[in-house]
Write a protein that holds these residues in place. Structure first.
Motif, PDB file in Angstrom:
ATOM      1  N   ARG A  89       0.823  -1.203   0.000  1.00  0.00           N
ATOM      2  CA  ARG A  89       0.000   0.000   0.000  1.00  0.00           C
ATOM      3  C   ARG A  89       0.857   1.252   0.000  1.00  0.00           C
ATOM      4  N   LYS A 129     -10.422  42.136  -6.815  1.00  0.00           N
ATOM      5  CA  LYS A 129     -10.654  40.920  -6.030  1.00  0.00           C
ATOM      6  C   LYS A 129      -9.935  41.030  -4.691  1.00  0.00           C
ATOM      7  N   PRO A 174     -10.575  30.960  -5.179  1.00  0.00           N
ATOM      8  CA  PRO A 174     -10.801  30.169  -6.405  1.00  0.00           C
ATOM      9  C   PRO A 174      -9.557  29.988  -7.288  1.00  0.00           C
ATOM     10  N   PRO A 175      -8.842  31.078  -7.656  1.00  0.00           N
ATOM     11  CA  PRO A 175      -7.659  30.808  -8.488  1.00  0.00           C
ATOM     12  C   PRO A 175      -6.539  30.113  -7.718  1.00  0.00           C
ATOM     13  N   PHE A 195     -16.893  23.908 -10.858  1.00  0.00           N
ATOM     14  CA  PHE A 195     -15.851  24.857 -10.467  1.00  0.00           C
ATOM     15  C   PHE A 195     -15.515  25.789 -11.628  1.00  0.00           C
ATOM     16  N   LEU A 198     -17.998  28.484 -11.647  1.00  0.00           N
ATOM     17  CA  LEU A 198     -17.750  29.418 -10.550  1.00  0.00           C
ATOM     18  C   LEU A 198     -16.606  30.357 -10.897  1.00  0.00           C
ATOM     19  N   ILE A 199     -15.504  29.792 -11.386  1.00  0.00           N
ATOM     20  CA  ILE A 199     -14.326  30.653 -11.549  1.00  0.00           C
ATOM     21  C   ILE A 199     -14.504  31.606 -12.720  1.00  0.00           C
ATOM     22  N   TRP A 233     -16.941  34.224 -11.374  1.00  0.00           N
ATOM     23  CA  TRP A 233     -16.248  34.980 -10.330  1.00  0.00           C
ATOM     24  C   TRP A 233     -15.214  35.925 -10.929  1.00  0.00           C
ATOM     25  N   SER A 234     -14.484  35.454 -11.946  1.00  0.00           N
ATOM     26  CA  SER A 234     -13.463  36.299 -12.550  1.00  0.00           C
ATOM     27  C   SER A 234     -14.089  37.481 -13.286  1.00  0.00           C
ATOM     28  N   ALA A 235     -15.147  37.167 -14.070  1.00  0.00           N
ATOM     29  CA  ALA A 235     -15.775  38.236 -14.840  1.00  0.00           C
ATOM     30  C   ALA A 235     -16.465  39.224 -13.916  1.00  0.00           C
ATOM     31  N   ASN A 236     -17.102  38.706 -12.862  1.00  0.00           N
ATOM     32  CA  ASN A 236     -17.741  39.544 -11.852  1.00  0.00           C
ATOM     33  C   ASN A 236     -18.751  40.509 -12.460  1.00  0.00           C
ATOM     34  N   PRO A 263     -10.096   4.368  -1.839  1.00  0.00           N
ATOM     35  CA  PRO A 263      -9.465   3.055  -1.608  1.00  0.00           C
ATOM     36  C   PRO A 263     -10.118   1.942  -2.417  1.00  0.00           C
TER      37      PRO A 263
END
Lengths: 184, 375
Positions: A59, A95, A101-102, B248, B251-252, B255-258, B295
């Motif tokens: 493992r 920002k 996020p980034p 995601f 979201l990004i 979020w970036s463009a806002n 696992p």
């Protein structure tokens, strides 16, 4: 060749050739039950039950990979955070300085990279690769390991002559089509 | 609810006694349906919102199962040969969901802001009115539903009549992708008509498949061989990561463009309790199942997979609420009619697929016993 005859007591092991994967698995299981531990198997394609039959329960590679990727993810996130929010605070696009996020994106990408590299290097180390020499290469029929034959290599370094002979007949009983001695 | 009725019936009114003779499922369905109708009279808009949420929550499951069946039909593989029964039984509920969406067409003006008078809409929505208008919307919805019913009927035909893979699986899958995409543009994204995201359709497709894999494993994992469990769990993990990637990405990008019109979608979903519902659903739907599906040895164990699936399904429930509810201005009735709508649709779907399929879905344990006896 002359070396092998002059040093006849020194053998690396016995190499048995089997016709199919099932016979190989049965032979491995039986020999392990009888107390032989130093077994190596070779097959032309991956055989799923082989690891389990050989008792390989390693493992460490998955654990090391996981730890490496988590550590790199945390380290990367810290590095990006430190450079963008502490060492050189610089507002980009309005920002917040600590914009997860980034940051998470970079941490994720490097975590994947480190997981792949760790797994690859760990696999090479675990298999002792790259390896330019193996005693089995001395046997001509061993070439068929990458073609149509299944091999079981039993280490006989610590066995006496009689024990080796009984192992040889045992391999034949278990269905080995050919058994040959492997010089060191 | 059932216990209350049992109690009432023992006090002796004949109407309730008649209720009691029904099987529990039909009884639950009748009560839930009656409460939903009551809700329609008392709080029409809230009931519509609750109904839409319940509908997407439940109907995405058979939709995902359709994709699995068609993908398996095209690619083959032991995973589908041995698990097709559960997907097929889930797909059988699609016609009911198609019917159950029709009442919502009566309340488009309540659900969708773009139904408001043209002059009151912001510019960005006015430009979308060539697409978002009532007749076109209804026509599109009917088209999606007809296609889905057609696919579900095709996919639930008895396997004996389909010796080889039907030729329509490949086009079926393409049509499935297009209809699911445009359905959620219409019915989910346009709830907040200023919001637009290219990736939304792909995200919903992924979530359909992830959630139905969790449900299918939860129901049937005991009846599957360990290697099949491993295959399905790996499929689940792969699609789950695909979904996480898509969600995601959205979201990004937003979020970036806002941009005010787009980011408000996320702002609505990070206000007050929704922030925590979102976090909890990410934890339950993504993070915990992801860790539990790592696992390899554990993915062969039915108990482990069943626990993982149960956690993921709770996360799915929360995620769909998080996805739909914050779009609405709603009333306190939502707390009551939200669960009632879910119970109504779930029992209706179980009732619709009929005794045989229902028992096959519920009684997978007996298959396990058979399997253990057989080997």
């Amino acid at each position: 060749m002359s070396e092998a005859t002059s040093n006849a007591s020194k053998r690396y092991g016995l190499l048995g050739r089997f016709h199919d994967a099932d016979a190989l698995i049965v032979a491995i299981r039986t020999l392990r039950e009888e107390g032989y531990r130093e077994l190596e198997a070779f097959s032309p394609y991956p055989v799923e039950e082989l690891n389990e039959a050989l008792g390989v329960r390693s493992r460490w590679l998955t654990v090391v990979t996981l730890i490496a990727s988590l550590a790199v993810a945390a380290g990367t996130y810290w590095m990006v955070w430190y450079s963008a929010a502490v060492d050189y605070p610089f507002v980009v696009g309005g920002k917040p300085l600590h914009s997860w996020p980034p940051f998470a994106l970079i941490a994720f990408v490097l975590a994947i990279l480190s997981a792949v590299v760790t797994a690859f290097l760990g696999m090479l180390c675990g298999n002792r690769l790259p390896r330019l020499y193996h005693p089995a290469f001395n046997i001509t029929m061993f070439e068929r390991a990458s073609n149509d034959a299944f091999f079981l290599l039993t280490n006989v370094g610590t066995l006496t002559h009689d024990e080796i002979e009984s192992l040889r007949s045992r391999l034949t009983d278990l269905g080995a089509e050919d058994v040959q001695e492997v010089p060191p | 609810m059932k216990r209350l009725l049992t109690y009432l019936s023992s006090s002796g009114t004949s109407a309730v006694r008649r209720f009691r003779q029904q099987p529990p499922l039909v009884l639950t369905l009748q009560v839930a349906l009656a409460l939903s109708l009551l809700g329609a009279l008392m709080a029409w808009s809230t009931l519509l919102q609750a109904w839409l949420t319940a509908w997407v929550l439940l109907a995405f499951l058979p939709l995902g199962a359709m994709a699995l069946l068609m993908v398996h039909g095209l690619t083959g593989g032991a995973w589908g040969d041995e698990s097709h029964l559960v997907w097929r039984n889930l797909v059988a509920s699609m016609p009911l969901f198609a019917l159950a969406l029709l009442p919502l067409l009566l309340g488009l003006d309540v659900l969708f802001p773009w139904m408001a008078a043209h002059d009151t809409l912001p510019d960005v929505v006015r430009h979308k009115r060539f697409y978002l208008n009532e007749p076109f919307f209804i026509a599109r919805t009917l088209l999606y539903l007809m296609i889905w019913v057609g696919l579900s009927l095709g996919l639930t035909r008895p396997p004996s009549s389909r010796s080889s893979t039907p030729r329509w699986y490949a086009p079926g899958l393409i049509v499935w992708a297009l209809t699911v995409t445009f359905f959620c543009y219409d019915w989910l994204m346009s709830l907040e008509p200023t919001f637009y995201s290219d990736i939304y359709g792909l995200e919903i497709m992924a979530i359909c498949v992830v959630s139905v894999l969790a449900l299918g494993l939860f129901i049937s994992v005991v009846s599957l061989r360990p290697s099949i469990r491993l295959d399905l769990a790996n499929l689940w993990l792969a699609v789950l990561l695909g979904w996480a990637f898509l969600a995601f990405s959205q979201l990004i990008i937003v979020w970036s463009a806002n941009l005010p019109f787009e980011i408000s979608w996320y702002l609505n979903r990070s206000e007050g309790a929704w922030l925590w519902v979102g976090r909890l659903s990410t934890l339950l739907f993504l993070a915990i199942p992801f860790a539990m599906l790592l696992p390899t040895a554990a993915k062969r164990r039915s108990g482990w997979l069943r626990l993982t699936a149960a956690i993921a399904l709770v996360g799915y429930l929360l995620h769909m609420h998080w996805l739909v509810w914050p779009s609405f201005t709603t009333s306190g009735w939502a707390f009551l009619f939200g669960p009632i709508a879910i119970v109504t649709l779930a029992t209706a779907a179980l009732w619709w697929i009929g005794d045989t399929r229902r028992h096959a879905l519920i009684a997978f344990r007996s298959v396990e016993e058979k399997y253990h006896d057989g080997t």
